[in-house]
Design a protein around this motif. Structure first.
Motif, PDB file in Angstrom:
ATOM      1  N   UNK A  36     -32.917  43.954 -16.065  1.00 48.50           N
ATOM      2  CA  UNK A  36     -33.548  45.092 -16.726  1.00 48.50           C
ATOM      3  C   UNK A  36     -34.356  44.625 -17.933  1.00 48.50           C
ATOM      4  N   UNK A  37     -33.762  43.743 -18.734  1.00 46.84           N
ATOM      5  CA  UNK A  37     -34.456  43.228 -19.916  1.00 46.84           C
ATOM      6  C   UNK A  37     -35.780  42.584 -19.562  1.00 46.84           C
ATOM      7  N   UNK A  38     -35.796  41.851 -18.422  1.00 44.98           N
ATOM      8  CA  UNK A  38     -36.990  41.087 -18.042  1.00 44.98           C
ATOM      9  C   UNK A  38     -37.828  41.790 -16.970  1.00 44.98           C
ATOM     10  N   UNK A  39     -37.423  43.002 -16.608  1.00 47.43           N
ATOM     11  CA  UNK A  39     -38.154  43.788 -15.610  1.00 47.43           C
ATOM     12  C   UNK A  39     -38.295  43.026 -14.286  1.00 47.43           C
ATOM     13  N   UNK A  40     -37.177  42.525 -13.798  1.00 47.67           N
ATOM     14  CA  UNK A  40     -37.144  41.788 -12.527  1.00 47.67           C
ATOM     15  C   UNK A  40     -36.400  42.648 -11.499  1.00 47.67           C
ATOM     16  N   UNK A  41     -37.106  43.589 -10.916  1.00 44.30           N
ATOM     17  CA  UNK A  41     -36.457  44.588 -10.070  1.00 44.30           C
ATOM     18  C   UNK A  41     -36.754  44.405  -8.580  1.00 44.30           C
ATOM     19  N   UNK A  42     -37.287  43.233  -8.222  1.00 46.67           N
ATOM     20  CA  UNK A  42     -37.532  42.957  -6.805  1.00 46.67           C
ATOM     21  C   UNK A  42     -36.564  41.896  -6.280  1.00 46.67           C
TER      22      UNK A  42
ATOM     23  N   UNK B  13     -35.317  24.556  -3.387  1.00 49.36           N
ATOM     24  CA  UNK B  13     -36.733  24.510  -3.775  1.00 49.36           C
ATOM     25  C   UNK B  13     -37.478  25.664  -3.121  1.00 49.36           C
ATOM     26  N   UNK B  14     -37.319  25.790  -1.807  1.00 47.09           N
ATOM     27  CA  UNK B  14     -38.037  26.833  -1.071  1.00 47.09           C
ATOM     28  C   UNK B  14     -37.633  28.223  -1.531  1.00 47.09           C
ATOM     29  N   UNK B  15     -36.341  28.428  -1.760  1.00 43.17           N
ATOM     30  CA  UNK B  15     -35.857  29.741  -2.166  1.00 43.17           C
ATOM     31  C   UNK B  15     -36.378  30.130  -3.549  1.00 43.17           C
ATOM     32  N   UNK B  16     -36.309  29.192  -4.490  1.00 48.66           N
ATOM     33  CA  UNK B  16     -36.783  29.499  -5.843  1.00 48.66           C
ATOM     34  C   UNK B  16     -38.282  29.737  -5.842  1.00 48.66           C
ATOM     35  N   UNK B  17     -39.026  28.921  -5.116  1.00 47.16           N
ATOM     36  CA  UNK B  17     -40.476  29.113  -5.040  1.00 47.16           C
ATOM     37  C   UNK B  17     -40.827  30.491  -4.483  1.00 47.16           C
ATOM     38  N   UNK B  18     -40.055  30.950  -3.515  1.00 45.79           N
ATOM     39  CA  UNK B  18     -40.321  32.262  -2.915  1.00 45.79           C
ATOM     40  C   UNK B  18     -40.203  33.371  -3.957  1.00 45.79           C
ATOM     41  N   UNK B  19     -39.201  33.272  -4.832  1.00 45.50           N
ATOM     42  CA  UNK B  19     -39.040  34.284  -5.877  1.00 45.50           C
ATOM     43  C   UNK B  19     -40.126  34.159  -6.946  1.00 45.50           C
ATOM     44  N   UNK B  20     -40.497  32.946  -7.278  1.00 42.63           N
ATOM     45  CA  UNK B  20     -41.596  32.743  -8.229  1.00 42.63           C
ATOM     46  C   UNK B  20     -42.871  33.389  -7.686  1.00 42.63           C
ATOM     47  N   UNK B  21     -43.135  33.186  -6.404  1.00 39.84           N
ATOM     48  CA  UNK B  21     -44.320  33.792  -5.781  1.00 39.84           C
ATOM     49  C   UNK B  21     -44.199  35.308  -5.724  1.00 39.84           C
ATOM     50  N   UNK B  22     -43.008  35.810  -5.445  1.00 34.53           N
ATOM     51  CA  UNK B  22     -42.791  37.259  -5.332  1.00 34.53           C
ATOM     52  C   UNK B  22     -43.189  37.969  -6.616  1.00 34.53           C
ATOM     53  N   UNK B  23     -42.898  37.344  -7.755  1.00 30.90           N
ATOM     54  CA  UNK B  23     -43.190  37.967  -9.041  1.00 30.90           C
ATOM     55  C   UNK B  23     -44.514  37.493  -9.656  1.00 30.90           C
ATOM     56  N   UNK B  24     -45.277  36.685  -8.920  1.00 32.54           N
ATOM     57  CA  UNK B  24     -46.565  36.231  -9.437  1.00 32.54           C
ATOM     58  C   UNK B  24     -46.448  35.350 -10.665  1.00 32.54           C
ATOM     59  N   UNK B  25     -45.419  34.491 -10.675  1.00 30.80           N
ATOM     60  CA  UNK B  25     -45.151  33.657 -11.857  1.00 30.80           C
ATOM     61  C   UNK B  25     -45.573  32.202 -11.654  1.00 30.80           C
TER      62      UNK B  25
ATOM     63  N   UNK C 291     -43.178  25.611 -12.035  1.00 28.47           N
ATOM     64  CA  UNK C 291     -43.368  24.675 -10.933  1.00 28.47           C
ATOM     65  C   UNK C 291     -41.998  24.154 -10.535  1.00 28.47           C
ATOM     66  N   UNK C 292     -41.631  24.367  -9.281  1.00 28.70           N
ATOM     67  CA  UNK C 292     -40.356  23.863  -8.764  1.00 28.70           C
ATOM     68  C   UNK C 292     -40.663  22.607  -7.961  1.00 28.70           C
ATOM     69  N   UNK C 293     -40.123  21.485  -8.412  1.00 30.79           N
ATOM     70  CA  UNK C 293     -40.434  20.185  -7.834  1.00 30.79           C
ATOM     71  C   UNK C 293     -39.266  19.695  -6.990  1.00 30.79           C
ATOM     72  N   UNK C 294     -39.552  19.306  -5.751  1.00 32.38           N
ATOM     73  CA  UNK C 294     -38.518  18.650  -4.954  1.00 32.38           C
ATOM     74  C   UNK C 294     -38.382  17.230  -5.480  1.00 32.38           C
ATOM     75  N   UNK C 295     -37.265  16.959  -6.138  1.00 34.21           N
ATOM     76  CA  UNK C 295     -37.025  15.661  -6.778  1.00 34.21           C
ATOM     77  C   UNK C 295     -35.725  15.089  -6.229  1.00 34.21           C
ATOM     78  N   UNK C 296     -35.776  14.394  -5.089  1.00 29.80           N
ATOM     79  CA  UNK C 296     -34.550  13.870  -4.463  1.00 29.80           C
ATOM     80  C   UNK C 296     -33.797  12.946  -5.413  1.00 29.80           C
ATOM     81  N   UNK C 297     -32.490  12.904  -5.272  1.00 28.28           N
ATOM     82  CA  UNK C 297     -31.685  12.007  -6.088  1.00 28.28           C
ATOM     83  C   UNK C 297     -31.913  10.571  -5.631  1.00 28.28           C
ATOM     84  N   UNK C 298     -32.095   9.699  -6.604  1.00 29.03           N
ATOM     85  CA  UNK C 298     -32.360   8.277  -6.332  1.00 29.03           C
ATOM     86  C   UNK C 298     -31.437   7.420  -7.184  1.00 29.03           C
ATOM     87  N   UNK C 299     -31.113   6.238  -6.696  1.00 32.21           N
ATOM     88  CA  UNK C 299     -30.320   5.301  -7.494  1.00 32.21           C
ATOM     89  C   UNK C 299     -31.128   4.854  -8.705  1.00 32.21           C
TER      90      UNK C 299
END
Length: 203
Positions: A13-19, A83-95, A100-108
């Motif tokens: 409600x505070x951030x008007x994220x109702x989708x 990554x895909x899920x978060x990007x979908x919500x970012x796109x949904x709200x036009x943000x 930027x959600x970066x796929x950053x695999x874990x590396x040694x």
């Protein structure tokens, strides 16, 4: 509705994220931690936020940047499905201009003489990180799983950077904070008694 869900609803409600929001019962940060970083973002107006892990916090920080009229979140995420899920919500709200959600695999990676599995670093800004939010990698991967973030990123932090470590009530995270303070003696530390504990550090 549980008390915790009421707190999430209050944030929406505070951030008007109702989708809808990318809430995951097993993995999302607790509402009191998110409220802490949301309030800080709206007050401090950071221009460059680096986040370790992605999801609900990414969306809400991006919305804060939009409200502020400035700022951007770069979120490092090792799990492609997240990554895909978060990007979908970012796109949904036009943000998209604020996150930027970066796929950053874990590396040694060897950090201070010890071997860790940590994020690929290609997308980390070279300078000017003025807010750092740490909620990954997962603690079960290795001992002191989140330690590398400061040795890797410290030279890239702005002079006024604020650092937020979630799950700070855990013994492992408490040890990490002590290791950071030993490595970087000028760090100031405040502990906030959120549901999972939050350590806030300042340069």
């Amino acid at each position: 509705m549980t008390e915790q869900m009421l707190k999430y609803h209050s944030l929406q409600t505070q951030l008007d994220l109702h989708q809808g929001v990318p809430y995951s019962p097993n993995w999302s940060a607790e509402a009191d931690f998110i409220q802490l970083i949301v309030d800080a973002c709206l007050k401090l107006r950071p221009r460059q936020i680096l986040e370790c892990s992605s999801g609900l916090t990414t969306l809400m920080l991006a919305r804060c940047c939009q409200i502020n009229g400035e700022g951007r979140v770069i979120s490092l995420e090792d799990g492609l499905q997240y990554v895909d899920n978060t990007r979908a919500y970012i796109d949904r709200y036009g943000l998209g201009s604020h996150a930027t959600v970066v796929h950053a695999p874990l590396q040694d990676r060897v950090v201070d003489g010890a071997l860790y599995s940590w994020y690929a670093t290609d997308a980390i800004p070279e300078t000017g990180i003025d807010m750092l939010v740490i909620d990954g990698p997962s603690g079960f991967i290795q001992k002191h799983s989140r330690y590398p973030v400061l040795p890797v990123c410290y030279p890239r932090l702005a002079d006024h950077c604020a650092i937020y470590l979630d799950d700070a009530a855990r013994e492992d995270e408490q040890a990490i904070v002590a290791m950071w303070q030993s490595r970087f003696p000028n760090l100031k530390h405040e502990f906030h008694a959120t549901s999972r504990g939050c350590s806030v550090l300042f340069i």
